[in-house]
Design an enzyme around this catalytic site. Structure first.
Site, PDB file in Angstrom:
ATOM      1  N   LYS A 107      20.398  34.870  22.094  1.00 52.52           N
ATOM      2  CA  LYS A 107      20.351  35.912  23.120  1.00 52.52           C
ATOM      3  C   LYS A 107      18.916  36.281  23.489  1.00 52.52           C
ATOM      4  O   LYS A 107      18.693  36.930  24.519  1.00 52.52           O
ATOM      5  CB  LYS A 107      21.130  37.148  22.677  1.00 52.52           C
ATOM      6  N   ASP A 108      17.928  35.870  22.674  1.00 50.64           N
ATOM      7  CA  ASP A 108      16.521  36.131  22.977  1.00 50.64           C
ATOM      8  C   ASP A 108      15.877  35.007  23.782  1.00 50.64           C
ATOM      9  O   ASP A 108      14.712  35.109  24.163  1.00 50.64           O
ATOM     10  CB  ASP A 108      15.715  36.325  21.684  1.00 50.64           C
TER      11      ASP A 108
ATOM     12  N   ARG B  82      22.375  46.503  28.699  1.00 54.18           N
ATOM     13  CA  ARG B  82      23.828  46.281  28.673  1.00 54.18           C
ATOM     14  C   ARG B  82      24.515  47.362  27.851  1.00 54.18           C
ATOM     15  O   ARG B  82      25.486  47.992  28.302  1.00 54.18           O
ATOM     16  CB  ARG B  82      24.118  44.896  28.071  1.00 54.18           C
ATOM     17  N   ARG B  83      24.024  47.591  26.637  1.00 51.77           N
ATOM     18  CA  ARG B  83      24.626  48.621  25.783  1.00 51.77           C
ATOM     19  C   ARG B  83      24.440  49.998  26.392  1.00 51.77           C
ATOM     20  O   ARG B  83      25.342  50.842  26.340  1.00 51.77           O
ATOM     21  CB  ARG B  83      23.997  48.570  24.389  1.00 51.77           C
TER      22      ARG B  83
ATOM     23  N   ARG C 161      12.944  49.967  19.915  1.00 48.54           N
ATOM     24  CA  ARG C 161      12.287  48.673  19.769  1.00 48.54           C
ATOM     25  C   ARG C 161      11.882  48.469  18.317  1.00 48.54           C
ATOM     26  O   ARG C 161      11.939  49.363  17.484  1.00 48.54           O
ATOM     27  CB  ARG C 161      11.033  48.598  20.658  1.00 48.54           C
TER      28      ARG C 161
ATOM     29  N   ARG D 121      13.997  49.483  13.085  1.00 46.76           N
ATOM     30  CA  ARG D 121      15.016  50.263  13.784  1.00 46.76           C
ATOM     31  C   ARG D 121      15.831  51.110  12.805  1.00 46.76           C
ATOM     32  O   ARG D 121      16.126  52.281  13.073  1.00 46.76           O
ATOM     33  CB  ARG D 121      15.935  49.329  14.570  1.00 46.76           C
TER      34      ARG D 121
ATOM     35  N   CYS E  21      16.699  40.514  30.713  1.00 43.37           N
ATOM     36  CA  CYS E  21      17.067  41.762  30.044  1.00 43.37           C
ATOM     37  C   CYS E  21      16.932  42.951  30.994  1.00 43.37           C
ATOM     38  O   CYS E  21      17.171  44.084  30.596  1.00 43.37           O
ATOM     39  CB  CYS E  21      16.202  41.972  28.806  1.00 43.37           C
TER      40      CYS E  21
END
Length: 338
Positions: free
Chosen positions: A110-111, A158-159, A176, A182, A269
């Site tokens: 996904k990155d 998205r979230r 981030r 996190r 993104c």
């Protein structure tokens, strides 16, 4: 009865064939491979996982890991959508491959940008881990329990859009840093809850931090979420052959189709976009979504087809999203981001 001379000749011939096969295998097996990886704990876990898989395939191969810090790891005070997007996590690793300091790079898929730079290719996609989002909190058990004004942290537009659509009373703020950073911010009280990828928590043995899984019906995953990919220089066919045994065909088919949907709408993104192809019992259910950042405008697609038709299914999903004014939603996203 076989004469002794004939027997010896046959024996010698068999030995020659066995030795020749061993020579061929040794000649076509890698002797040394260097994996480029980000230095975060999760990225190193992924690189070590690929290293161990390669060592099992090629016991004589010297597999090493070149740890690196990327621009994406260095810039922590701004959202990815504001500083260059997903490519910030892979550029330095690609430079290392181009300069011959590394042979391959391991990424969270996904990155990886939807369009790779010229001269690079994805050689393998490993079997997918849990693709779901995870709700993590020290106090609350789910998003439904969060009180008005509670701060939720996420690095994903998205979230953010999905939370805003279902829970407009919550405050969503950027989050981030690597996974440990996190979690530390959560534990320090900066957020009431944070949303993370379940796959990363599971890979690092942190599944106990998950208070609730967000099912696809609640939070549709990003394209490629939960999958690991191996990138190589495109002019290294021998690498492609050596890495082929690591490719998981079912996962690769699903995530390549998801990435096609993402690419069709700009694939960055900066867009609240989800795409998830879910194979089961010979069928593939393909769901996708495009939303405005505030969650007020959403286009959705949900189709099912026999396995093996995932690529065709992705084109149908793209068409449905366009019929639901996806382009207008994207324009609204750009205006909200301005």
């Amino acid at each position: 009865m076989v004469k002794s001379g004939t027997f010896l000749a046959i024996w010698a011939g068999l030995n020659f064939l066995v030795n020749r096969k061993e020579l061929i295998l040794n000649a076509t097996s890698p002797q040394k491979l260097i994996i480029a990886s980000r230095e975060s704990r999760l990225a190193m876990w992924q690189a070590e996982h690929v290293r161990d898989r390669l060592k099992a395939l090629y016991p004589e191969c010297d597999v090493q890991i070149l740890g690196m810090t990327t621009r994406g790891d260095q810039i922590l005070d701004k959202a990815l959508s504001q500083v260059g997007g997903k490519g910030l996590f892979v550029k330095e690793l690609e430079v290392a491959m181009a300069e011959g300091r590394a042979d391959l790079a391991v990424h969270s898929l996904k990155d990886v940008p939807m369009d790779l730079p010229e001269g690079f290719a994805l050689a393998a996609v490993l079997e997918r881990e849990d693709p779901r989002d995870a709700f993590v909190s020290s106090v609350y058990a789910s998003l439904d329990e969060l009180p008005d004004g509670a701060v939720v942290g996420t690095s994903s537009l998205r979230r953010q859009a999905l939370i805003a659509a279902r829970f407009p009373h919550l405050v969503v703020r950027p989050l981030r840093g690597n996974l440990d950073t996190r979690l530390k911010k959560l534990d320090n009280g900066e957020y009431a809850a944070i949303i993370l990828a379940a796959a990363g928590l599971k890979r690092l043995g942190l599944a106990e931090r998950i208070r609730a899984f967000l099912e696809p019906e609640q939070s549709l995953p990003a394209a490629g979420q939960g999958a690991m990919a191996i990138e190589i220089p495109a002019d290294r066919p021998e690498l492609q052959a050596w890495l082929a045994p690591l490719n998981h065909a079912l996962t690769a088919e699903a995530v390549h189709a998801e990435r096609k949907v993402s690419k069709a709408f700009g694939g960055s993104c900066q867009i609240p976009l989800a795409a998830y192809a879910q194979p089961s019992d010979g069928q593939v259910r393909f769901r996708a979504m495009i939303a405005s950042v505030d969650g007020q405008h959403i286009a959705r697609a949900d189709l099912t087809a026999p396995a093996g038709q995932t690529d065709k299914l992705s084109q149908e999903v793209i068409a449905i999203l366009k019929q639901q004014n996806a382009e207008e939603i994207l324009a609204l996203c750009r205006s909200q981001d301005a």
